[in-house]
Design a protein around this motif. Structure first.
Motif, mmCIF file in Angstrom:
data_model
loop_
_atom_site.group_PDB
_atom_site.id
_atom_site.type_symbol
_atom_site.label_atom_id
_atom_site.label_comp_id
_atom_site.label_asym_id
_atom_site.label_seq_id
_atom_site.Cartn_x
_atom_site.Cartn_y
_atom_site.Cartn_z
ATOM 1 N N PHE A 1 0.842 -1.202 0.000
ATOM 2 C CA PHE A 1 0.000 0.000 0.000
ATOM 3 C C PHE A 1 0.876 1.251 0.000
ATOM 4 C CE2 PHE A 1 -1.799 3.345 2.704
ATOM 5 C CZ PHE A 1 -2.967 3.630 2.015
ATOM 6 N N GLY A 2 1.904 1.247 0.858
ATOM 7 C CA GLY A 2 2.816 2.391 0.934
ATOM 8 C C GLY A 2 3.547 2.604 -0.384
ATOM 9 N N LEU A 3 3.944 1.501 -1.007
ATOM 10 C CA LEU A 3 4.615 1.601 -2.309
ATOM 11 C C LEU A 3 3.699 2.274 -3.324
ATOM 12 C CD1 LEU A 3 6.996 0.730 -4.186
ATOM 13 C CD2 LEU A 3 5.708 -1.367 -4.632
ATOM 14 N N GLY A 4 2.441 1.818 -3.346
ATOM 15 C CA GLY A 4 1.490 2.362 -4.319
ATOM 16 C C GLY A 4 1.167 3.818 -4.043
ATOM 17 N N ILE A 5 0.865 4.163 -2.795
ATOM 18 C CA ILE A 5 0.384 5.512 -2.483
ATOM 19 C C ILE A 5 1.536 6.499 -2.297
ATOM 20 C CG2 ILE A 5 -0.915 6.920 -0.834
ATOM 21 C CD1 ILE A 5 -2.696 5.046 -2.356
ATOM 22 N N PHE A 6 2.412 6.241 -1.341
ATOM 23 C CA PHE A 6 3.406 7.260 -0.969
ATOM 24 C C PHE A 6 4.578 7.302 -1.943
ATOM 25 C CE2 PHE A 6 1.586 5.884 3.207
ATOM 26 C CZ PHE A 6 0.731 6.959 3.307
ATOM 27 N N VAL A 7 5.087 6.119 -2.312
ATOM 28 C CA VAL A 7 6.273 6.100 -3.167
ATOM 29 C C VAL A 7 5.923 6.528 -4.586
ATOM 30 C CG1 VAL A 7 8.101 4.649 -4.105
ATOM 31 C CG2 VAL A 7 7.313 4.305 -1.756
ATOM 32 N N MET A 8 4.831 5.917 -5.138
ATOM 33 C CA MET A 8 4.538 6.183 -6.543
ATOM 34 C C MET A 8 3.529 7.304 -6.736
ATOM 35 S SD MET A 8 4.818 2.196 -7.386
ATOM 36 C CE MET A 8 4.164 2.024 -9.030
ATOM 37 N N LEU A 9 2.330 7.164 -6.173
ATOM 38 C CA LEU A 9 1.276 8.144 -6.460
ATOM 39 C C LEU A 9 1.659 9.533 -5.958
ATOM 40 C CD1 LEU A 9 -1.604 8.338 -7.651
ATOM 41 C CD2 LEU A 9 -2.448 8.165 -5.304
ATOM 42 N N LEU A 10 2.095 9.642 -4.703
ATOM 43 C CA LEU A 10 2.437 10.954 -4.158
ATOM 44 C C LEU A 10 3.874 11.353 -4.488
ATOM 45 C CD1 LEU A 10 0.670 10.769 -0.680
ATOM 46 C CD2 LEU A 10 -0.120 11.887 -2.758
ATOM 47 N N GLY A 11 4.634 10.427 -5.060
ATOM 48 C CA GLY A 11 5.959 10.754 -5.570
ATOM 49 C C GLY A 11 7.005 11.048 -4.504
ATOM 50 N N PHE A 12 6.853 10.483 -3.308
ATOM 51 C CA PHE A 12 7.890 10.686 -2.284
ATOM 52 C C PHE A 12 9.123 9.841 -2.586
ATOM 53 C CE2 PHE A 12 4.259 11.535 0.886
ATOM 54 C CZ PHE A 12 4.192 12.838 0.453
ATOM 55 N N GLY A 13 8.977 8.859 -3.505
ATOM 56 C CA GLY A 13 10.082 7.952 -3.786
ATOM 57 C C GLY A 13 10.343 7.045 -2.602
ATOM 58 N N VAL A 14 11.320 6.159 -2.759
ATOM 59 C CA VAL A 14 11.721 5.322 -1.627
ATOM 60 C C VAL A 14 12.470 6.228 -0.661
ATOM 61 C CG1 VAL A 14 13.100 3.361 -0.899
ATOM 62 C CG2 VAL A 14 11.826 3.258 -3.047
ATOM 63 N N SER A 15 11.870 6.513 0.495
ATOM 64 C CA SER A 15 12.423 7.560 1.369
ATOM 65 C C SER A 15 12.005 7.355 2.809
ATOM 66 C CB SER A 15 11.919 8.929 0.903
ATOM 67 O OG SER A 15 10.514 8.980 1.019
ATOM 68 N N ILE A 16 12.665 8.091 3.720
ATOM 69 C CA ILE A 16 12.288 8.066 5.135
ATOM 70 C C ILE A 16 10.819 8.412 5.279
ATOM 71 C CG2 ILE A 16 12.648 9.174 7.378
ATOM 72 C CD1 ILE A 16 15.518 9.627 6.623
ATOM 73 N N LEU A 17 10.391 9.464 4.555
ATOM 74 C CA LEU A 17 9.014 9.933 4.691
ATOM 75 C C LEU A 17 8.024 8.844 4.301
ATOM 76 C CD1 LEU A 17 7.172 12.288 5.350
ATOM 77 C CD2 LEU A 17 7.321 13.007 2.961
ATOM 78 N N ALA A 18 8.253 8.221 3.136
ATOM 79 C CA ALA A 18 7.328 7.177 2.674
ATOM 80 C C ALA A 18 7.299 6.016 3.660
ATOM 81 C CB ALA A 18 7.722 6.698 1.285
ATOM 82 N N GLY A 19 8.465 5.615 4.164
ATOM 83 C CA GLY A 19 8.523 4.507 5.111
ATOM 84 C C GLY A 19 7.815 4.856 6.411
#
Lengths: 285, 249
Positions: A122-140
């Protein structure tokens, strides 16, 4: 054929079974701890905790993994705690007991049972990709905080409802509004329970691997994190990598890393236990 | 006498079940109106409607009106109303803080007093509740550790600190021993000079000791209301006579 145990014998059998069950619970835990300490103790040193990895992670320290985990977890708890407590206050103090509220409460209980890898995706889909935070502290951190929300809400609601209803009535009867009553009477008395729950949550999410696998953790980062949008190394994921992906890995570094993670989690639990004992002692009712 | 509270055709329901039936009565200024009657006769429901504590119960509904100084209480802000009509519960409920903070709590939160006056407010409230001499040396200790009777008088002092006009007592002595009861009654009689009091009690003798007037409730209906002396000497209704002479209830 009628066969009846004497009360004394059945009592003894029950007692023995209960004791054996308890031993079965304790033994594996103790064994894990003993093995990890025995094999990892030699790797532990000041240098191990405060330097970067060397030789393709086969030597040197695990500083970036420790810092990465601390960064993700502290961000996560900063997000999840206020949101969770506010939601718990709403559900416990304001929400009317209707169908919608009951569905929400049921959903929260069930969300706590969703496998953590699902939250990771879910985090990969929403935060990393959709919201564009990338693989990051924030997304995690966001992924972990969403995963931990149901637990925080449940423990906070428990703490709030353990404050006697009569305190609220006494406060209302003096003309104090509902919100002021919550702020001045309910919250201060529920705080110990909320804090204990929060500390246990911190210890739980420090050890989670699946949610940060796709959202925050990196195989190897040669520098320390500089911003919220950096990838980081994290202890649980680092442990997974060095024990499965790197050939000729010195055993004591693997166990040393495990020991550091274990100590982090256990010390959090210890803080929670001490805090609970302390608050129970100063509790005024 | 001036009417402080006027109740007009009040009916109350919990989840549709009627607990008060078409009740009309008045409470005069500076009197102690005792309400007696067996359990489940609607006495407490009546009190909790007077200061709108029943608003907190979603199953509650009512018909009819209540006027405080000619203003309909159901048009008022309930929090404002509760600062004018204070309430003492059956069980003493000290808040889990010090004796001082228990009394300073509401004035502080409501912004009634500034900090300098707070010491005076606390002292005066405790004096009026006949508690000052017993606690003046330990205002900072926890209110939870006091005895039951002291806790109940602390709760009275807490109400006095917000200077209400009316005080509702809901069986205030049901959990207290005779000596503590006497102290609470003494405080009550002293308060009559400044406040209007409605006292719900299971103790018929208590009503005869402190009540200016007494009302008898039975199954949600007002059977009789009269001067206490008249009611206890010459009750008009047979049911009242049976109840106060202890033949039922």
């Amino acid at each position: 054929m009628s066969f009846k145990l004497s009360p004394k014998l059945s009592q003894q059998i029950a007692y023995t079974l209960l004791v054996i069950s308890t031993i079965i619970v304790i033994v594996p835990v103790l064994t894990v701890i003993v093995i990890i300490i025995k094999n990892g103790w030699s790797a532990l040193s000041w240098e191990f905790l405060t330097t970067m990895p060397k030789d393709g992670m086969r030597a040197g320290g695990i500083l970036p993994a420790i810092l990465g985990t601390l960064a993700i977890v502290s961000c996560a708890i900063c997000i999840t705690l206020p949101v969770g407590v506010c939601a718990a206050i709403y559900l416990n103090e304001y929400a009317k007991d209707n169908l919608l509220t009951r569905i929400i409460k049921l959903a929260i209980v069930n969300l706590a049972g969703v496998p953590s890898v699902v939250y990771g995706l879910f985090g990969l889909g929403i935060f990393v990709m959709l919201l564009g935070f990338g693989v990051s502290i924030l997304a995690g951190a966001l992924t972990l905080s969403i995963m931990e929300l149901p637990v925080i809400i449940t423990t906070a609601r428990g703490a709030l409802s353990s404050v006697p209803y009569s305190f609220r009535e006494a406060s209302w009867s003096l003309g104090v509004s509902k919100w002021q009553t919550i702020r001045r009477v309910v919250l201060p008395n529920a705080l110990p329970g909320i804090m204990t729950g929060a500390i246990l949550s911190i210890s739980r999410i420090s050890g989670e691997t699946a949610p940060i696998l796709f959202t925050a953790a990196a195989f190897y980062v040669p520098h320390l994190p500089k911003s919220m949008f950096d990838q980081v190394m994290a202890l649980p994921y680092h442990l997974y990598i060095i024990s499965t992906q790197i050939p000729n890995m010195p055993k004591n570094i693997i166990f040393g890393t495990a020991l550091v993670l274990l100590l982090m989690v256990l010390s959090m639990s210890l803080i929670a236990i001490v805090a609970r004992l302390y608050f129970r002692k100063i509790r005024k009712w | 006498m001036v009417d402080k509270i006027k109740v007009e055709n009040l009916s109350c329901f919990y989840s549709g079940k009627q607990v008060l039936k078409d009740l009309s009565l008045t409470v005069e200024k500076n009197e102690i109106l005792s309400i007696i009657g067996p359990s489940n006769s609607g006495k407490t429901s009546f009190l909790r409607t007077l200061n709108r504590m029943n608003d907190m119960n979603v199953n509650f509904s009512r018909k009819g009106d209540i006027f405080l100084d000619n203003d309909n209480i159901f048009d008022m802000n309930p929090e404002k109303l509760r600062t004018r009509i204070g309430m003492l519960f059956a069980m003493p409920i000290p808040l889990p803080m010090s004796i001082y903070d228990n009394i300073a709590y509401a004035p502080k939160v409501l912004g009634l007093k500034n900090k300098k006056n707070m010491d005076e407010v606390v002292e005066q409230s405790l004096r009026d509740a006949s508690l000052w001499d017993e606690v003046k040396d330990r205002l900072d200790s926890s209110a939870i550790k006091m005895s039951g009777g002291q806790q109940q008088r602390l709760c009275i002092a807490r109400i006095l600190a917000i200077e209400p006009e009316v005080i509702l007592f809901d069986e205030p002595c049901s959990g207290l021993d005779p000596i503590s009861t006497a102290k609470v009654e003494e405080a009550m009689l002293k308060l009559r000079e400044k406040y209007t009091i409605v006292l719900v009690t299971n103790n018929v003798k208590q009503a005869s000791r402190v009540g200016t007037r007494t009302a008898f409730f039975l199954m949600g209906e007002l059977i009789e209301i009269d001067k206490t002396r008249n009611m206890f000497l010459t009750p008009k209704n047979k049911l009242t006579e049976d109840y106060i002479t202890g033949r039922f209830g």
